[in-house]
Design an enzyme around this catalytic site. Structure first.
Site, PDB file in Angstrom:
ATOM      1  N   CYS A   8      20.992  59.022  39.494  1.00 23.61           N
ATOM      2  CA  CYS A   8      21.742  60.240  39.026  1.00 23.61           C
ATOM      3  C   CYS A   8      23.036  59.608  38.472  1.00 23.61           C
ATOM      4  CB  CYS A   8      21.821  61.320  39.743  1.00 23.61           C
ATOM      5  SG  CYS A   8      23.032  61.152  41.290  1.00 23.61           S
ATOM      6  N   ASN A  11      25.526  59.324  42.119  1.00 21.85           N
ATOM      7  CA  ASN A  11      24.838  58.902  43.451  1.00 21.85           C
ATOM      8  C   ASN A  11      25.510  59.698  44.747  1.00 21.85           C
ATOM      9  OD1 ASN A  11      24.061  56.082  45.457  1.00 21.85           O
ATOM     10  ND2 ASN A  11      22.668  57.675  45.035  1.00 21.85           N
ATOM     11  N   CYS A  13      25.102  63.516  44.787  1.00 13.92           N
ATOM     12  CA  CYS A  13      24.415  64.874  44.684  1.00 13.92           C
ATOM     13  C   CYS A  13      22.991  64.895  44.712  1.00 13.92           C
ATOM     14  CB  CYS A  13      25.057  65.738  43.822  1.00 13.92           C
ATOM     15  SG  CYS A  13      26.761  66.148  43.893  1.00 13.92           S
ATOM     16  N   ARG A  14      22.306  64.536  43.598  1.00 13.54           N
ATOM     17  CA  ARG A  14      20.985  64.635  43.211  1.00 13.54           C
ATOM     18  C   ARG A  14      20.224  63.572  43.819  1.00 13.54           C
ATOM     19  NH1 ARG A  14      21.723  65.434  36.824  1.00 13.54           N
ATOM     20  NH2 ARG A  14      23.232  64.113  37.619  1.00 13.54           N
ATOM     21  N   SER A  15      20.367  62.281  43.289  1.00 12.06           N
ATOM     22  CA  SER A  15      19.768  61.273  43.758  1.00 12.06           C
ATOM     23  C   SER A  15      19.515  60.940  45.102  1.00 12.06           C
ATOM     24  CB  SER A  15      20.062  59.853  43.006  1.00 12.06           C
ATOM     25  OG  SER A  15      21.137  59.286  43.228  1.00 12.06           O
ATOM     26  N   ASP A 125      23.030  69.329  37.308  1.00 14.96           N
ATOM     27  CA  ASP A 125      23.734  68.759  38.168  1.00 14.96           C
ATOM     28  C   ASP A 125      24.632  69.734  39.172  1.00 14.96           C
ATOM     29  OD1 ASP A 125      25.688  67.168  39.504  1.00 14.96           O
ATOM     30  OD2 ASP A 125      26.049  65.724  37.896  1.00 14.96           O
TER      31      ASP A 125
HETATM   32  P1  4NP Z   1      25.517  63.361  40.870  1.00 12.22           P
HETATM   33  O1  4NP Z   1      26.534  64.447  40.447  1.00 12.22           O
HETATM   34  O2  4NP Z   1      25.252  62.506  39.478  1.00 12.22           O
HETATM   35  O3  4NP Z   1      24.317  64.236  41.097  1.00 12.22           O
HETATM   36  O4  4NP Z   1      25.725  62.563  42.085  1.00 12.22           O
HETATM   37  C1  4NP Z   1      27.984  64.084  40.182  1.00 12.22           C
HETATM   38  C2  4NP Z   1      28.723  63.464  41.330  1.00 12.22           C
HETATM   39  C3  4NP Z   1      29.968  62.942  40.791  1.00 12.22           C
HETATM   40  C4  4NP Z   1      30.454  63.084  39.333  1.00 12.22           C
HETATM   41  C5  4NP Z   1      29.559  63.358  38.451  1.00 12.22           C
HETATM   42  C6  4NP Z   1      28.334  63.888  38.662  1.00 12.22           C
HETATM   43  N1  4NP Z   1      31.631  62.655  38.775  1.00 12.22           N
HETATM   44  O5  4NP Z   1      31.939  63.021  37.633  1.00 12.22           O
HETATM   45  O6  4NP Z   1      32.426  62.216  39.768  1.00 12.22           O
END
Ligand code: 4NP
Length: 156
Positions: A8, A11, A13-15, A125
């Site tokens: 994702c 790294n 939340c989703r992955s 997300d």
């Molecule tokens: P993820 O979510 O891609 O599902 O881990 C996010 C976590 C952090 C950020 C963006 C998306 N960020 O911009 O810090």
């Protein structure tokens, strides 16, 4: 060994959620010795961090183990090392395809592409939506389909 990498943006939340859910399903199928399962982010902001509290809570609520997961950034070598590289959304997929060289034989696809007739193609997300339950349901369903798909393809 079948090597599966979930990717994702951050790294956190989703992955990592997909990694933990998929690992649980592989363990339940008694196949953990046949798989290497990992996750990574295309961004570098959260390297070394534990998953987001929302991901940790929903995993705990569903009795999915999340120990030892720390964020890391995807690297070019991953495209050579892993057999299945599973993106959470179109942006991740685009970035992975840019990194993918001719020496990579990996199958690089979006997670929800494994759900037949899926209503949406990108995992939303929860870092921005706050809805970790919705993401858990989607990822859970897709991981079932992904494991069935891989088992069939690899004759496992
Ligand atoms: P993820 O979510 O891609 O599902 O881990 C996010 C976590 C952090 C950020 C963006 C998306 N960020 O911009 O810090």
């Amino acid at each position: 060994m079948v090597k599966v990498l979930f990717v994702c943006l951050g790294n956190i939340c989703r992955s990592p959620m997909a990694e933990a859910i998929f690992r649980k399903k592989v363990v339940e199928a008694g196949m953990e010795k046949s798989f290497v399962i990992d996750s990574a982010g295309t961004g570098d902001w959260h390297i070394g961090k534990r998953p987001h509290d929302g991901t940790l809570k929903i995993l705990k609520d569903n009795k999915v183990d999340s120990t030892n997961m720390l964020a890391r950034q995807v690297k070019k070598e991953d495209l050579k090392q892993f057999d299945y590289i599973i993106a959470m959304d179109a942006e991740n997929l685009g970035n992975l395809n840019k990194m993918k060289g001719k020496d990579s034989a990996a199958e690089v696809r979006r997670l929800l592409d494994y759900i037949p007739e899926a209503k949406i193609v990108d995992v939303p997300d929860p870092y921005f939506t706050g809805n970790f339950e919705e993401v858990y349901e989607l990822v859970e369903e897709a991981c079932n389909e992904l494991l069935t798909y891989i088992r069939k393809k690899q004759s496992l």
